[in-house]
Design an enzyme around this catalytic site. Structure first.
Site, PDB file in Angstrom:
ATOM      1  N   ARG A   1      -6.571 -11.317 -40.394  1.00 23.14           N
ATOM      2  CA  ARG A   1      -5.904 -12.490 -40.981  1.00 23.14           C
ATOM      3  C   ARG A   1      -4.411 -12.224 -41.097  1.00 23.14           C
ATOM      4  O   ARG A   1      -3.985 -11.093 -41.337  1.00 23.14           O
ATOM      5  CB  ARG A   1      -6.471 -12.777 -42.379  1.00 23.14           C
ATOM      6  CG  ARG A   1      -7.893 -13.294 -42.337  1.00 23.14           C
ATOM      7  CD  ARG A   1      -8.430 -13.487 -43.737  1.00 23.14           C
ATOM      8  NE  ARG A   1      -9.601 -12.679 -43.962  1.00 23.14           N
ATOM      9  CZ  ARG A   1     -10.106 -12.384 -45.157  1.00 23.14           C
ATOM     10  NH1 ARG A   1      -9.542 -12.837 -46.250  1.00 23.14           N
ATOM     11  NH2 ARG A   1     -11.185 -11.640 -45.265  1.00 23.14           N
TER      12      ARG A   1
ATOM     13  N   GLU B   1     -18.120  -3.887 -56.062  1.00 24.53           N
ATOM     14  CA  GLU B   1     -18.298  -5.309 -56.376  1.00 24.53           C
ATOM     15  C   GLU B   1     -19.759  -5.619 -56.694  1.00 24.53           C
ATOM     16  O   GLU B   1     -20.063  -6.461 -57.540  1.00 24.53           O
ATOM     17  CB  GLU B   1     -17.814  -6.160 -55.190  1.00 24.53           C
ATOM     18  CG  GLU B   1     -16.302  -6.076 -55.022  1.00 24.53           C
ATOM     19  CD  GLU B   1     -15.825  -6.387 -53.617  1.00 24.53           C
ATOM     20  OE1 GLU B   1     -16.422  -5.856 -52.652  1.00 24.53           O
ATOM     21  OE2 GLU B   1     -14.861  -7.141 -53.478  1.00 24.53           O
TER      22      GLU B   1
ATOM     23  N   GLY C   1     -11.709  -0.166 -48.645  1.00 23.63           N
ATOM     24  CA  GLY C   1     -11.929   0.872 -47.628  1.00 23.63           C
ATOM     25  C   GLY C   1     -10.660   1.613 -47.233  1.00 23.63           C
ATOM     26  O   GLY C   1     -10.664   2.843 -47.104  1.00 23.63           O
ATOM     27  N   ILE C   2      -9.551   0.892 -47.047  1.00 24.16           N
ATOM     28  CA  ILE C   2      -8.294   1.550 -46.659  1.00 24.16           C
ATOM     29  C   ILE C   2      -7.662   2.238 -47.872  1.00 24.16           C
ATOM     30  O   ILE C   2      -7.245   3.396 -47.807  1.00 24.16           O
ATOM     31  CB  ILE C   2      -7.319   0.512 -46.059  1.00 24.16           C
ATOM     32  CG1 ILE C   2      -7.911  -0.116 -44.793  1.00 24.16           C
ATOM     33  CG2 ILE C   2      -5.970   1.155 -45.754  1.00 24.16           C
ATOM     34  CD1 ILE C   2      -7.116  -1.290 -44.227  1.00 24.16           C
TER      35      ILE C   2
ATOM     36  N   ASN D   1     -24.038 -10.667 -51.096  1.00 24.51           N
ATOM     37  CA  ASN D   1     -22.626 -10.947 -50.851  1.00 24.51           C
ATOM     38  C   ASN D   1     -22.543 -11.406 -49.391  1.00 24.51           C
ATOM     39  O   ASN D   1     -22.450 -10.600 -48.481  1.00 24.51           O
ATOM     40  CB  ASN D   1     -21.856  -9.645 -51.103  1.00 24.51           C
ATOM     41  CG  ASN D   1     -20.395  -9.741 -50.749  1.00 24.51           C
ATOM     42  OD1 ASN D   1     -19.937 -10.766 -50.240  1.00 24.51           O
ATOM     43  ND2 ASN D   1     -19.674  -8.668 -51.002  1.00 24.51           N
TER      44      ASN D   1
ATOM     45  N   ARG E   1     -22.397 -13.276 -54.854  1.00 26.28           N
ATOM     46  CA  ARG E   1     -20.945 -13.399 -54.809  1.00 26.28           C
ATOM     47  C   ARG E   1     -20.646 -14.759 -54.211  1.00 26.28           C
ATOM     48  O   ARG E   1     -21.088 -15.071 -53.105  1.00 26.28           O
ATOM     49  CB  ARG E   1     -20.370 -12.306 -53.935  1.00 26.28           C
ATOM     50  CG  ARG E   1     -18.877 -12.385 -53.821  1.00 26.28           C
ATOM     51  CD  ARG E   1     -18.369 -11.276 -52.949  1.00 26.28           C
ATOM     52  NE  ARG E   1     -16.932 -11.289 -52.892  1.00 26.28           N
ATOM     53  CZ  ARG E   1     -16.229 -10.384 -52.233  1.00 26.28           C
ATOM     54  NH1 ARG E   1     -16.841  -9.413 -51.594  1.00 26.28           N
ATOM     55  NH2 ARG E   1     -14.913 -10.445 -52.204  1.00 26.28           N
TER      56      ARG E   1
ATOM     57  N   HIS F   1      -6.077  -3.963 -53.401  1.00 24.52           N
ATOM     58  CA  HIS F   1      -7.404  -3.938 -52.765  1.00 24.52           C
ATOM     59  C   HIS F   1      -7.170  -4.053 -51.258  1.00 24.52           C
ATOM     60  O   HIS F   1      -6.837  -5.125 -50.746  1.00 24.52           O
ATOM     61  CB  HIS F   1      -8.267  -5.096 -53.274  1.00 24.52           C
ATOM     62  CG  HIS F   1      -9.574  -5.182 -52.560  1.00 24.52           C
ATOM     63  ND1 HIS F   1     -10.764  -4.763 -53.112  1.00 24.52           N
ATOM     64  CD2 HIS F   1      -9.880  -5.600 -51.308  1.00 24.52           C
ATOM     65  CE1 HIS F   1     -11.727  -4.912 -52.233  1.00 24.52           C
ATOM     66  NE2 HIS F   1     -11.223  -5.429 -51.132  1.00 24.52           N
ATOM     67  N   LEU F   2      -7.316  -2.929 -50.560  1.00 30.37           N
ATOM     68  CA  LEU F   2      -6.998  -2.892 -49.136  1.00 30.37           C
ATOM     69  C   LEU F   2      -8.271  -2.613 -48.342  1.00 30.37           C
ATOM     70  O   LEU F   2      -8.690  -1.461 -48.187  1.00 30.37           O
ATOM     71  CB  LEU F   2      -5.953  -1.805 -48.849  1.00 30.37           C
ATOM     72  CG  LEU F   2      -4.700  -1.807 -49.746  1.00 30.37           C
ATOM     73  CD1 LEU F   2      -3.793  -0.635 -49.402  1.00 30.37           C
ATOM     74  CD2 LEU F   2      -3.952  -3.129 -49.614  1.00 30.37           C
TER      75      LEU F   2
ATOM     76  N   HIS G   1     -10.736 -11.785 -54.392  1.00 34.62           N
ATOM     77  CA  HIS G   1     -11.114 -10.378 -54.652  1.00 34.62           C
ATOM     78  C   HIS G   1     -11.308 -10.100 -56.141  1.00 34.62           C
ATOM     79  O   HIS G   1     -11.138  -8.967 -56.610  1.00 34.62           O
ATOM     80  CB  HIS G   1     -10.056  -9.389 -54.096  1.00 34.62           C
ATOM     81  CG  HIS G   1     -10.045  -9.308 -52.601  1.00 34.62           C
ATOM     82  ND1 HIS G   1      -8.882  -9.325 -51.853  1.00 34.62           N
ATOM     83  CD2 HIS G   1     -11.042  -9.237 -51.704  1.00 34.62           C
ATOM     84  CE1 HIS G   1      -9.180  -9.264 -50.571  1.00 34.62           C
ATOM     85  NE2 HIS G   1     -10.480  -9.209 -50.456  1.00 34.62           N
TER      86      HIS G   1
HETATM   87  P1  ADP Z   1     -14.496  -5.182 -46.312  1.00 32.54           P
HETATM   88  O1  ADP Z   1     -13.315  -5.996 -46.718  1.00 32.54           O
HETATM   89  O2  ADP Z   1     -15.170  -5.666 -45.057  1.00 32.54           O
HETATM   90  O3  ADP Z   1     -15.443  -4.846 -47.448  1.00 32.54           O
HETATM   91  P2  ADP Z   1     -13.836  -2.355 -46.454  1.00 32.54           P
HETATM   92  O4  ADP Z   1     -13.392  -2.361 -47.886  1.00 32.54           O
HETATM   93  O5  ADP Z   1     -15.101  -1.667 -46.112  1.00 32.54           O
HETATM   94  O6  ADP Z   1     -13.841  -3.811 -45.836  1.00 32.54           O
HETATM   95  O7  ADP Z   1     -12.631  -1.701 -45.617  1.00 32.54           O
HETATM   96  C1  ADP Z   1     -12.684  -1.610 -44.232  1.00 32.54           C
HETATM   97  C2  ADP Z   1     -11.386  -0.931 -43.768  1.00 32.54           C
HETATM   98  O8  ADP Z   1     -11.306   0.375 -44.345  1.00 32.54           O
HETATM   99  C3  ADP Z   1     -11.329  -0.767 -42.256  1.00 32.54           C
HETATM  100  O9  ADP Z   1     -10.033  -1.099 -41.772  1.00 32.54           O
HETATM  101  C4  ADP Z   1     -11.560   0.727 -42.107  1.00 32.54           C
HETATM  102  O10 ADP Z   1     -10.944   1.249 -40.946  1.00 32.54           O
HETATM  103  C5  ADP Z   1     -10.878   1.264 -43.338  1.00 32.54           C
HETATM  104  N1  ADP Z   1     -11.284   2.651 -43.594  1.00 32.54           N
HETATM  105  C6  ADP Z   1     -12.490   3.107 -43.975  1.00 32.54           C
HETATM  106  N2  ADP Z   1     -12.475   4.476 -44.021  1.00 32.54           N
HETATM  107  C7  ADP Z   1     -11.228   4.867 -43.661  1.00 32.54           C
HETATM  108  C8  ADP Z   1     -10.579   6.127 -43.509  1.00 32.54           C
HETATM  109  N3  ADP Z   1     -11.216   7.272 -43.740  1.00 32.54           N
HETATM  110  N4  ADP Z   1      -9.287   6.141 -43.130  1.00 32.54           N
HETATM  111  C9  ADP Z   1      -8.619   4.989 -42.878  1.00 32.54           C
HETATM  112  N5  ADP Z   1      -9.168   3.774 -43.006  1.00 32.54           N
HETATM  113  C10 ADP Z   1     -10.456   3.702 -43.388  1.00 32.54           C
END
Ligand code: ADP
Length: 398
Positions: free
Chosen positions: A239, A377, A326-327, A8, A91, A206-207, A179
């Site tokens: 972005r 993914e 991740g968020i 990816n 990907r 998807h955040l 996504h």
């Molecule tokens: P990508 O789009 O690069 O794959 P991710 O899905 O890994 O990104 O998400 C990254 C985001 O998730 C970052 O903003 C990170 O701060 C947030 N994140 C990861 N763990 C936590 C947490 N425990 N609390 C709040 N935000 C988090």
């Protein structure tokens, strides 16, 4: 034992996975990432399925994506010397207007996909560079592409079109949505674990660093907040999200910015980073607690709520809201802010379940089931490779 490598490749990162092929679902052996490719101190991380760390920290020079792939393959060869890689799944961000499923990659099909690079100049060339490099390194393995746009390709016309003269639609200026691999994972997961909800009206948020939302009925996309590019919709790590096109005209005419400068501004300097002046990382913003970081989080959750309302209107109400990325998977604060005051829509968050990061985070009485589901993914790519191999035991690169 045969294996699939998943790749990816982003603009400055390369995530990867190694999966063992079985008669059932592929089993993850290891995942990892190379980040900050081309920068002075690239970061590497990798861990195996039992949690043991295979790599972590800074690496020596990793000049470009080919060098990143070398690093990945050396790590896999060192750590799993007995793996037999029969396929590499990639990907690829853009499949254009027609492709709605994974496809085998050949030199000819890569050339065709390269024609879509102007639609996703920051991602597509890197995805395809990864595919070319993997073909050289695994001349006997099958190469398979999975597209971020494919999941949305059969969404309704109203969600596909901009109100521009029709010739632009015909030239491919459409709302593609992205996504798709993450949404496919959530859709499959719900089909297996919550089949009744899967049949219903679901909004998935998807955040992650990139962020978007998808409205689904019966597990299929009927709308997405992302459009022609990965800039539209929600604000993201760096972005801008939805923007009046008049702003772009103003930046060109009055500020004298070039296309490259505007691209840099909108992709790399905006979003949470631009608003906070501090970071694109939600964890940093939650800890910082400055006025600007609070405002950045407020704008982020405000736009999610706004899009949620719009999607509920399109769907005629919702049965489930799923947070992922991740968020979405980890930020109790963001989920709480998004859901608060949403009783009118049937959403009632369970604060304890939310604080515990449970899978279901709504109350038993909530009309809408709210869930936090970790996306995967890489597994979607590995499954696609396994499916194609099963249908046609040996695809050959030509
Ligand atoms: P990508 O789009 O690069 O794959 P991710 O899905 O890994 O990104 O998400 C990254 C985001 O998730 C970052 O903003 C990170 O701060 C947030 N994140 C990861 N763990 C936590 C947490 N425990 N609390 C709040 N935000 C988090």
């Amino acid at each position: 034992m045969t294996h699939v490598v998943t790749l990816n490749a982003g603009s400055s990162s390369m995530k990867f996975g190694l999966f063992e092929l079985t008669d059932d679902d592929p089993i993850m052996v290891c995942t990892g990432a190379v980040e900050r490719i081309g920068e002075p101190e690239p970061l590497v991380k990798a861990k195996s399925s039992d949690g043991s760390v295979l790599a972590s920290g800074t690496a020596g020079e990793i000049r470009d994506h080919a060098a990143a792939l070398d690093w990945v393959l050396n790590l896999l060869a060192r750590s799993f010397p007995n793996s037999d890689v029969t396929a590499v799944g990639h990907r690829v961000v853009h499949g254009g207007p027609e492709i709605d499923a994974p496809v085998p990659l050949t030199k000819a099909s890569i050339q065709e996909l390269d024609k879509l690079s102007p639609f996703a100049p920051l991602h597509q060339p890197h995805n395809l560079a990864g595919a070319r490099a993997a073909m050289e390194r695994f001349p006997n393995a099958d190469q398979i592409a999975c597209f971020d746009t494919a999941f949305h390709r059969n969404h309704p016309w109203e969600n596909d079109v901009f109100a521009l003269p029709r010739e632009y639609y015909d030239k491919g200026v459409r709302r593609y949505g992205f996504h798709g691999l993450s949404y496919e994972f959530i859709s499959d997961h719900m089909a297996k674990t919550a089949p009744l909800l899967h049949e219903g009206r679901v909004v998935v948020a998807h955040l992650g660093n990139g962020a978007s939302m998808c409205a689904m009925i019966g597990g299929r996309s009927v709308g997405s907040t992302m459009g022609f590019s990965a800039l539209d919709g929600l604000p993201m790590g760096s972005r801008c999200g939805q923007l009046d096109p008049g702003v772009v005209l103003y930046l060109m005419d009055q500020e004298g910015l070039s296309a490259d400068e505007i691209s840099d501004l909108l992709f790399r300097k905006s979003g949470l980073l631009g608003l906070s002046g501090l970071s694109n990382d939600m964890r940093t913003l939650e800890k910082a607690d400055t006025r600007e970081s609070r405002q950045a989080i407020s704008y982020f959750t405000f736009r999610i709520r706004r899009e949620l309302g719009a999607m509920a209107a399109i769907l005629g109400g919702i049965d489930a809201l799923v947070f992922t990325g991740g968020i979405g998977e980890n930020s109790r604060l963001v989920r709480e802010r998004v859901c608060s005051g949403m009783g009118w829509l049937g959403i009632e968050l369970n604060p304890d379940a939310n604080a515990d990061n449970d899978r279901i985070i709504s109350t038993d009485l909530s009309r809408v089931v709210v869930m936090a589901i970790p996306t995967n993914e890489e597994l979607v790519i590995a499954r696609a490779a396994a499916d194609l191999l099963a249908k046609r035991p040996r695809l050959r690169t030509a």
